[in-house]
Every structure is written in C-alpha cells, then in structure tokens.
Design an enzyme around this catalytic site. Structure first.
Site, PDB file in Angstrom:
ATOM      1  N   LYS A 139       0.857  -1.195   0.000  1.00  9.70           N
ATOM      2  CA  LYS A 139       0.000   0.000   0.000  1.00  9.70           C
ATOM      3  C   LYS A 139       0.881   1.227   0.000  1.00  9.70           C
ATOM      4  O   LYS A 139       2.024   1.188   0.478  1.00  9.70           O
ATOM      5  CB  LYS A 139      -0.878   0.021   1.252  1.00  9.70           C
ATOM      6  CG  LYS A 139      -2.091   0.893   1.117  1.00  9.70           C
ATOM      7  CD  LYS A 139      -3.167   0.167   0.344  1.00  9.70           C
ATOM      8  CE  LYS A 139      -4.449   0.936   0.250  1.00  9.70           C
ATOM      9  NZ  LYS A 139      -5.566   0.075  -0.159  1.00  9.70           N
TER      10      LYS A 139
HETATM   11  N1  GLU Z   1      -7.048   0.238  -3.507  1.00 10.43           N
HETATM   12  C1  GLU Z   1      -7.800  -0.934  -3.851  1.00 10.43           C
HETATM   13  C2  GLU Z   1      -7.875  -1.875  -2.666  1.00 10.43           C
HETATM   14  O1  GLU Z   1      -7.770  -1.476  -1.531  1.00 10.43           O
HETATM   15  C3  GLU Z   1      -7.297  -1.581  -5.133  1.00 10.43           C
HETATM   16  C4  GLU Z   1      -5.896  -2.061  -5.115  1.00 10.43           C
HETATM   17  C5  GLU Z   1      -5.372  -2.538  -6.470  1.00 10.43           C
HETATM   18  O2  GLU Z   1      -6.135  -2.572  -7.416  1.00 10.43           O
HETATM   19  O3  GLU Z   1      -4.186  -2.830  -6.525  1.00 10.43           O
HETATM   20  O4  GLU Z   1      -8.127  -3.041  -2.812  1.00 10.43           O
END
Ligand code: GLU
Length: 434
Positions: A124
C-alpha cells in the site's frame, strides 16, 4: 422520511456515532491476524515474518504549489508480503495517512489478493495530503513527485500501484507517465488507468461491482431477493456510488447515503444514478440532493435497511454505533471499516458481515485483469472483464464461506484462515519457511 433521532448532536465531532473507532486500523488487523494464526496453531517464531511488512519506504515530498509556497508531504510505500507474486495495492491521498495506517492496509492487501486467488502479494502507498485544498496542477505535481521518490522499488514484476481513497485514473496516468520517463512506456506499472491509456474496461466500477456479487451470494443464502432489498451507502465515492448504481439496476432501493460532508435519507428511495449525476456532473453537494431529507452522519446508522455498505474510511463502525444499526447484512466496500467490538456485536445479533478482504476484492481482481491485458498489449471487452470478475468473486465467496461454515465461524474468520493458509503455502513452496 422522519429522522429517527430527534435531538441531533451539534457537530459530527460531538456525536459519538459518527466518530472513528478508538482502535487503529493496525490494531484491528492485528487482532484478526493473531486470532487466525493461533487458530491454525502456526509456529510462533515465524509469526513476525507474516505480520510485519517486508519493506517500508518513507519519503519526503517537498513541492512548490500554485500558492507559491513549498509544501512538504510525507509519502509511504509499504510492501507487506510478496510470497504469492509482485506486491500490489493502491495509493491513498488523505491528510490522516500515517505509517501505521499504510502498514495495516498493506497487510490487508496480502490477505485480499490471497482470498481472491490472484497472483499478487500485498502493498500500500499513501501521502498525507488534504486534496480538497489542491488545484489539479498541484495534484499532478504531488503524484509525479511521489512516483519519482518510490520508483526504485516498483516495477511490473515487482510492485504495481493502483488508485485508492482520493486517487483515480488521472492520478495513475500521471504516475505511469512519470515512470515512463525513466523506464520507457510501461503501462503495467500501475493499474486503474484511464481507458485511453491502456486501462481496463470495467476497472472503475469493479470494486463496487464486486461488492454486489458478494451481496448476491450472501443474500441468496438468507432468502433476500434484490427487488425486496433496501440499502444504505456510507461514502458515496467511487466504490459506494458504483455499488449503489449496480444494486439499483438489480431492483434494490437505496434509502440513505452519506459522504464526508453530509448524509441524506428517503424511505421511498434515492435514485442512485441521479445522485451520482448531481454530485459529479452538476457539482452539487450530496446533502442538498433534491428529493431526500438531509440527516446527520450519525443518523445514517439508525436508518433501517437490509444492507449497509460502509464505503468510506476505516474505523467508521464501532461500539458507539454498531448496536444502533437495524440491518441484516454489512458489505465492507471500505478497508477496515469495522472495529472488532462492532464485529462481536454483529456476530451476536446474527448480522451477516461480508468482510473487506472478500467484499472489496473486486478492485484488485480487475487490476489483475488490467495488468494481464497490459502485459499482452491486448484489450478485453467489458462483458468479458465483468464475467471473469464474477467468477473470481463467487469462487472467493465459496472458499471462505465453506471454511467458515465447516467450523461455525464468521465469514471474516473464514476468510483470514483461507488467506493465511494460502500465503503460508506459497512461502513453504518457495522454500522461505519449512
Ligand atoms: N485500492 C484498492 C484496494 O484497496 C485496489 C488495489 C489494487 O487494485 O491494486 O483493494
């Protein structure tokens, strides 16, 4: 359309119902992780390996903005676990971003990609910026600068970012472009890109659509049909508004919605498409949507409905509001919306909770499809994307539900067990652990 609360609190901050949980996202994830680790009787000496992130990058981002001043932001990219594939996860822009929140969200990505069965690890990113204060050109500068600072640990086979809270396809386009200046055109470096720049059809709607696939699986089990379902959405952003619009297409009725600035209610139904248009096309405020009554953010929890979609930030559901909710099901579009005390309240009342690592896995699943299309320089039609998404989501539901039912556990517990086992198996097979 009567408000259930007669004496609304003066300010949302004074209202215990609308504050965020006292426990942090990290404590919540730790609670579930430890429970699953102990339940599986896994060795204590390697617990830390699977709890703590593999790599943490924290960068200073000084940018001269259109007000003529240099603002210094802090940015993070945290790579939690890469046993199942390249690190994967979004980048969040929000003034409350801190390293612990990004750690929690990174580990959730590890468990989410495992539950979905897509070949990625978990990561993240985040920048502690208040986007409401920014011009578009300022946002672009911050996005590019963040990419410049973290690009060394990224790559289409290493770590692939995507949108999250307050970032979108445009932000991904700037980041891809910035990466391309150093490495040549590399569409697979980020997912959630615009369609014009090798984004995937269906990606923007995918997280909301995935929530609805999960709702359908769980609703069938409790005999709830879409045409008789009423629902509320907390956080009418990308995830919430797509979930609402797709629910409405199935015949369900939205009775309340909120965003960061206000909430509305109408027991006769709020048109999800019209509300979306009012906000995005007309630039209106959610709380001023005609045909609904403005209520407080705390009142939202007391509107009776069948399904509640938390699709805002973490920690929104806790001991001061969970007990007030008159719902049959909670579908977690947001990450970590429910504190573990609230989880216990839901369990004791028999409220079905489809946890974040199942419910919102549609986003990263469609990111996987986008990445595959980018590596092949080939585009699938939207119907193909949505069909494949449905297959992945239904399988994830079945895998977690079977596990939960076999041991009479909640879906969240079942999902954590499935996720940790898959990550452990990948680590063993690679020879990282015995
Ligand atoms: N931000 C989204 C999540 O929390 C998508 C992450 C992604 O597509 O890599 O799942």
């Amino acid at each position: 359309m009567a408000s259930t609360k007669t004496a609304a609190a003066e300010s949302p901050l004074d209202d215990p119902r609308s504050r965020r949980a006292r426990v942090s996202d990290l404590e919540v994830v730790r609670h579930h992780f430890d429970w699953a680790w102990d339940h599986l009787a896994l060795p204590d000496d390697i617990r830390q390996v699977f709890w703590e992130p593999y790599r943490e990058v924290s960068v200073q981002i000084p940018v001269k903005l259109s007000d003529g001043k240099t603002h210094v932001y802090q940015g993070y990219r945290i790579q939690h676990n890469g046993a199942r594939g390249p690190y994967k996860g979004g980048i969040r822009f929000h003034q409350e971003v801190d390293i612990d929140e990004v750690r929690a969200l990174a580990s959730m990505m590890t468990w989410k990609t495992a539950v979905a069965g897509v070949p990625f690890g978990g990561a993240k990113g985040g920048v502690n910026v208040r986007v409401e204060d920014l011009q578009k050109s300022d946002l672009q500068k911050i996005a590019r600068s963040f990419m410049d600072k973290v690009e060394k640990v990224l790559g289409p086979t290493r770590d692939i970012p995507a949108p999250d809270v307050n970032t979108n396809a445009q932000v991904m386009a700037w980041m891809m472009d910035e990466y391309g200046k150093l490495h040549g055109h590399t569409p697979a470096i980020v997912t959630g890109k615009p369609i014009a720049l090798e984004g995937s059809y269906g990606r923007e709607a995918a997280t909301g659509r995935g929530c609805v696939f999960m709702y359908r699986e769980a609703a069938a089990k409790i005999g709830l049909s879409p045409s008789e379902t009423t629902f509320s959405v907390q956080g009418y952003g990308n995830v919430g508004s797509w979930a609402a619009r797709i629910m409405q297409d199935l015949g369900a009725k939205m009775v309340a919605a909120s965003d960061a600035w206000g909430a509305i209610r109408n027991d006769d139904g709020i048109d999800a498409n019209e509300l979306h248009r009012h906000i995005t096309v007309e630039g209106g405020k959610l709380s001023e949507f005609p045909g609904a009554e403005a209520i407080s953010a705390g009142d939202l929890f007391e509107v009776p409905c069948d399904v509640f979609f938390p699709a805002a930030l973490g920690g929104m559901i806790h001991e001061d509001n969970a007990d007030l909710m008159k719902v049959k099901m909670v579908v977690e579009g947001a990450n970590n919306p429910t504190s573990f005390k609230a989880d216990e309240i839901f369990e004791s009342k028999g409220i079905v909770v489809i946890p974040d690592l199942m419910a919102n896995a549609g986003g990263v699943t469609c990111s996987y499809f986008e990445w595959v299309q980018n590596l092949q320089h080939f585009r699938w039609e939207e119907r193909e994307v949505n069909d494949k998404l449905g297959k992945v989501m239904r399988k994830a539901y079945r895998d977690c539900a079977e596990r939960a039912e076999a041991e009479k556990l909640s879906l969240r517990k079942g999902a954590f067990l499935v996720a940790i086992e898959r990550v452990i198996e990948a680590s063993r097979t690679r020879g990282y652990i015995e």
